[in-house]
Write a protein that holds these residues in place. Structure first.
Motif, PDB file in Angstrom:
ATOM      1  N   ASP A   1      53.226  42.719  23.863  1.00 32.01           N
ATOM      2  CA  ASP A   1      52.038  42.972  23.051  1.00 32.01           C
ATOM      3  C   ASP A   1      51.957  41.916  21.961  1.00 32.01           C
ATOM      4  O   ASP A   1      52.799  41.873  21.070  1.00 32.01           O
TER       5      ASP A   1
ATOM      6  N   LYS B   1      45.208  41.686  12.333  1.00 36.58           N
ATOM      7  CA  LYS B   1      45.816  41.304  13.615  1.00 36.58           C
ATOM      8  C   LYS B   1      45.808  39.787  13.784  1.00 36.58           C
ATOM      9  O   LYS B   1      46.803  39.198  14.221  1.00 36.58           O
ATOM     10  N   ARG B   2      44.683  39.161  13.431  1.00 35.00           N
ATOM     11  CA  ARG B   2      44.595  37.710  13.588  1.00 35.00           C
ATOM     12  C   ARG B   2      45.640  36.995  12.747  1.00 35.00           C
ATOM     13  O   ARG B   2      46.324  36.086  13.229  1.00 35.00           O
TER      14      ARG B   2
ATOM     15  N   ASP C   1      50.038  41.848  19.580  1.00 36.61           N
ATOM     16  CA  ASP C   1      49.774  42.514  18.309  1.00 36.61           C
ATOM     17  C   ASP C   1      50.882  43.496  17.950  1.00 36.61           C
ATOM     18  O   ASP C   1      50.660  44.482  17.239  1.00 36.61           O
TER      19      ASP C   1
ATOM     20  N   ARG D   1      49.193  37.610  14.099  1.00 35.07           N
ATOM     21  CA  ARG D   1      49.454  36.815  15.313  1.00 35.07           C
ATOM     22  C   ARG D   1      49.785  35.374  14.936  1.00 35.07           C
ATOM     23  O   ARG D   1      50.628  34.733  15.569  1.00 35.07           O
TER      24      ARG D   1
ATOM     25  N   SER E   1      51.352  49.091  11.025  1.00 36.41           N
ATOM     26  CA  SER E   1      50.320  50.115  10.895  1.00 36.41           C
ATOM     27  C   SER E   1      50.896  51.514  11.034  1.00 36.41           C
ATOM     28  O   SER E   1      50.244  52.501  10.655  1.00 36.41           O
TER      29      SER E   1
ATOM     30  N   PHE F   1      51.442  44.139  14.224  1.00 34.63           N
ATOM     31  CA  PHE F   1      50.415  45.035  13.685  1.00 34.63           C
ATOM     32  C   PHE F   1      50.749  46.486  14.025  1.00 34.63           C
ATOM     33  O   PHE F   1      50.647  47.372  13.167  1.00 34.63           O
ATOM     34  N   THR F   2      51.126  46.744  15.269  1.00 37.27           N
ATOM     35  CA  THR F   2      51.485  48.106  15.668  1.00 37.27           C
ATOM     36  C   THR F   2      52.622  48.624  14.802  1.00 37.27           C
ATOM     37  O   THR F   2      52.622  49.781  14.369  1.00 37.27           O
TER      38      THR F   2
ATOM     39  N   GLU G   1      41.383  45.642  10.214  1.00 38.56           N
ATOM     40  CA  GLU G   1      42.371  45.605  11.296  1.00 38.56           C
ATOM     41  C   GLU G   1      42.230  44.344  12.132  1.00 38.56           C
ATOM     42  O   GLU G   1      43.232  43.721  12.508  1.00 38.56           O
TER      43      GLU G   1
END
Length: 256
Positions: free
Chosen positions: A192, A225-226, A194, A229, A201, A197-198, A221
């Motif tokens: 993943d 995420k951007r 992201d 990454r 969050s 982020f997971t 969000e």
């Protein structure tokens, strides 16, 4: 404003989150009759306390009704209660062992609470994140401070911790034996792009996300995420997340 915790999101990386807990309780040289897990979350790690000390009465407390509901459903053999850490201290209860895993960082005054916590137990063991200078946290804070979001996020809870030597000195000054250390884990998160982020969050960024109204949260969000990454690029389907953690194990009774 109280925020709602999501047990399922928190458990996404349960193995990675659980490793520090296992290493923390391995340093407790006790055979307790009573064990309390302050900030037990969804109870998956509290179950390890019952396995470690099968003859002990093990209890889990957390201020999140959602977390306690998940714990009662998934770990029915253990007594779980919705309770704030300060409220538990105010009741004057005592335990042979108190464990607090990744909870104290949500209490800005937790250094001042250590004497009371230690006095309530024969052994106090806790772990807090020590990575608040990492990009995974800095990016969230910087984005939340931007004009489009600041009005909503300024009162969101922000976790923080102190340096290991501060915990050591605060407790040794009281005459207690202290074992303090730190470890930086390199979590390899697969499949993943992201993944970071997971991770955030489900923990540190969750109060900020919940403070935002729906449409604005979606924009936040997407940008978060951007940026994550970019800071933590995926290589061959894997993202590496460095995570520093601080550990303290102390005998809560003054040495004689």
């Amino acid at each position: 404003m109280a925020h709602r915790w999501d047990p399922d999101r928190y458990l996404t990386y349960a193995d990675e989150r659980g490793r520090p807990f296992v290493e923390l309780i391995a340093r407790i040289r006790a055979e307790p009759r009573t064990v309390v897990d302050l900030g037990c979350g969804p109870g998956n790690l509290t179950a390890l306390l019952a396995e470690r000390w099968p003859q002990a009465q093990v209890r889990g407390l957390d201020s999140s009704p959602e977390m306690i509901a998940s714990a009662r459903r998934d770990v029915p053999a253990i007594d779980f209660e919705v309770a704030d850490l300060r409220a538990w201290l105010a009741r004057g209860e005592h335990a042979d062992v108190i464990v607090s895993n990744a909870t104290l960082q949500w209490l800005p005054d937790h250094l001042e609470l250590l004497p009371a916590l230690s006095a309530a137990a024969e052994w106090l063991a806790f772990q807090v994140p020590g990575n608040f200078g990492e990009q995974s946290h800095v990016i969230v804070s910087e984005l939340a401070a931007e004009p489009a979001y600041a009005e909503h996020t300024r009162d969101a809870a922000v976790p923080s911790s102190r340096e290991p030597v501060e915990y050591l000195e605060a407790l040794t000054d009281l005459g207690w034996e202290v074992d303090a250390w730190e470890t930086t884990y390199l979590h390899v998160l697969e499949g993943d792009e992201d993944a970071v982020f997971t991770w955030v969050s489900g923990t540190g960024a969750q109060p900020t996300l919940q403070a935002l109204p729906g449409g604005l949260r979606a924009d936040f969000e997407a940008e978060l995420k951007r940026r994550l990454r970019e800071a933590y690029p995926s290589r061959d389907g894997r993202v590496v997340l460095p995570f520093r953690r601080i550990f303290v194990v102390t005998q809560g009774r003054a040495l004689r």
